[in-house]
Motif scaffolding. Structure first.
Motif, PDB file in Angstrom:
ATOM      1  N   TRP A 190      30.077  -4.495 -11.676  1.00  0.00           N
ATOM      2  CA  TRP A 190      29.324  -4.403 -12.929  1.00  0.00           C
ATOM      3  C   TRP A 190      29.983  -5.231 -14.028  1.00  0.00           C
ATOM      4  O   TRP A 190      29.309  -5.916 -14.795  1.00  0.00           O
ATOM      5  N   ASN A 210      21.672   2.096 -15.194  1.00  0.00           N
ATOM      6  CA  ASN A 210      22.483   1.138 -15.935  1.00  0.00           C
ATOM      7  C   ASN A 210      21.780  -0.203 -16.070  1.00  0.00           C
ATOM      8  O   ASN A 210      21.780  -0.822 -17.138  1.00  0.00           O
ATOM      9  N   TRP A 230      20.437  -2.040 -19.389  1.00  0.00           N
ATOM     10  CA  TRP A 230      21.004  -3.341 -19.743  1.00  0.00           C
ATOM     11  C   TRP A 230      19.886  -4.363 -19.965  1.00  0.00           C
ATOM     12  O   TRP A 230      19.921  -5.142 -20.924  1.00  0.00           O
ATOM     13  N   ASN A 263      24.024   7.794 -12.594  1.00  0.00           N
ATOM     14  CA  ASN A 263      23.115   6.966 -13.369  1.00  0.00           C
ATOM     15  C   ASN A 263      21.916   6.506 -12.569  1.00  0.00           C
ATOM     16  O   ASN A 263      21.386   5.432 -12.777  1.00  0.00           O
TER      17      ASN A 263
END
Length: 426
Positions: free
Chosen positions: A149, A204, A208, A302
């Motif tokens: 990530w 996530n 993003w 998540n």
């Protein structure tokens, strides 16, 4: 709206006897390349390129390429090579990359230069997608999962800087360091090509993408978790101070059109059920969950909803959530019933596509066809019927439902752009 075409370019070997007869496993990353036939591979690569050229002739707005590594389930291990070829042999279609696996790149400057050159050759038809990749990619390229990530985000930031910041400049990062950044070839599009984020149900990544105001393209997921993911995107956008819309979301789903209902149904079965012993994704090929969910690669906390309750400790990583992906372990009949796969004649397919559009309201869609055990003839029949009858009907539905693509509405402001802006101005 934007209508694209996609196929995963599987390695189809009907004669190898590699599966079943020899007793070898067909689980992902357990398949030796010793069974690979380069002459057959050459024919398949050229076949898939020919089909994309024909997709342009049939009126698709774009062709999508993806990338996987060390697997026969997808031959597109270097999608930028295919994109460069398509940049020269096509004339109108957008070339959608879904996408470069950013954490694998130790030299993102080389990536920035490669993509800029593709954009130049195509005269501004590149759409650069970014993905994190799964465990398959991490294992194949010796990439450390816990940094996936971090490397994804920094590589993205660096590529954008290389495309937009006048050089030379230095880059001192956590994972990448350059004393001299000054790529002389920069993208044709200004400030840079559109960037889209393909994915499934990773919270996530959805967040993003929304924070960066990039379109998020859901990949062959079931309708309910897809709606929930899009709703989360819109929620994040609101928190970020802008109103997202159809231009911010897209959807890929399997559609095969044929001359009769019976032929369409049986050909559609080839998405997941091939001839004896094939190298084909979705049917006899199995993703290894232990490899896909390497420690540190994804977060267990998540994952967006996948349409059914699961104990928190048993949720799988967003990159491969089987309930959301809608293919692994599910029968063909089940997928047809839930519209994960749509088959039929143009007359019957169009209403089913409308149901998907009304349910999800995506501004961009990609029709996934010609895959699994489907032959070149299967693909060409479907593409022809799509061009003659299905695509025109989808365009009418897009106008009626006000489904605007990122080429019609700005993903940050929602304002008309390009031809849409000119039309609005009268």
């Amino acid at each position: 709206m934007f209508i694209g075409y996609f196929t995963e370019r599987p390695y189809q070997d009907r004669d190898s006897g590699f599966f079943g007869i020899t007793g070898r496993s067909n689980t992902d990353l357990n398949i030796s390349n010793g069974a690979y036939n380069p002459k057959l591979g050459a024919e398949l690569y050229n076949r898939y390129l020919d089909e994309k050229v024909y997709a342009e002739e049939m009126g698709f707005d774009g062709v999508m390429l993806n990338e996987h590594h060390s697997t026969p389930f997808c031959m597109g291990s270097v999608l930028n090579v295919e994109a460069a070829i398509l940049a020269r042999i096509t004339k109108k279609v957008k070339i959608i990359l879904a996408g470069n696996v950013l954490p694998l790149w130790d030299d993102p400057l080389f990536l920035a230069e490669s993509l800029a050159e593709i954009d130049m050759i195509s005269r501004g038809r590149l759409v650069s997608g970014w993905v994190r990749g799964g465990g398959r990619e991490s294992v194949s390229h010796n990439a450390q999962p816990p940094f996936n990530w971090e490397r994804f985000q920094e590589a993205h930031d660096f590529v954008v800087a290389a495309w937009t910041r006048p050089g030379p400049f230095r880059w001192e990062g956590e994972h990448f360091n350059y004393r001299y950044v000054n790529p002389f070839v920069r993208p044709y599009q200004k400030p840079h090509p559109q960037m889209w984020i393909p994915g499934v149900v990773s919270r996530n990544t959805v967040e993003w993408a929304a924070r960066h105001r990039y379109p998020y393209i859901m990949l062959a997921t079931q309708l309910e978790p897809t709606k929930q993911s899009f709703a989360y995107y819109h929620e994040v956008a609101e928190r970020e101070g802008y109103e997202s819309g159809t231009q911010n979301i897209g959807y890929l789903f399997k559609v095969h059109v044929d001359e009769t209902e019976e032929l369409a149904y049986e050909t559609g079965r080839k998405f997941i059920e091939g001839p004896p012993n094939p190298f084909l994704e979705g049917n006899t090929g199995n993703v290894n969950p232990y490899i896909q969910n390497l420690p540190g690669l994804t977060s267990r906390t998540n994952l967006l909803p996948t349409g059914g309750a699961q104990p928190a400790g048993r949720q799988v990583a967003g990159a491969v959530a089987p309930r959301a992906r809608g293919n692994q372990g599910r029968s063909y009949e089940d997928q047809v019933e839930t519209k994960t796969i749509i088959t039929g004649t143009p007359t019957s397919v169009v209403p089913k596509i409308r149901e998907v559009l009304e349910e999800l309201r995506p501004g961009s869609i990609f029709l996934w066809d010609g895959d699994g055990a489907m032959t070149h003839e299967d693909s060409m029949r479907s593409l022809k019927l799509m061009g003659e009858e299905v695509i025109p009907a989808i365009r009418e539905m897009g106008e009626e439902l006000e489904l605007f693509s990122p080429f019609e509405r700005d993903t940050a402001t929602g304002e008309p752009i390009g031809e849409a802006a000119a039309a609005a101005a009268g």
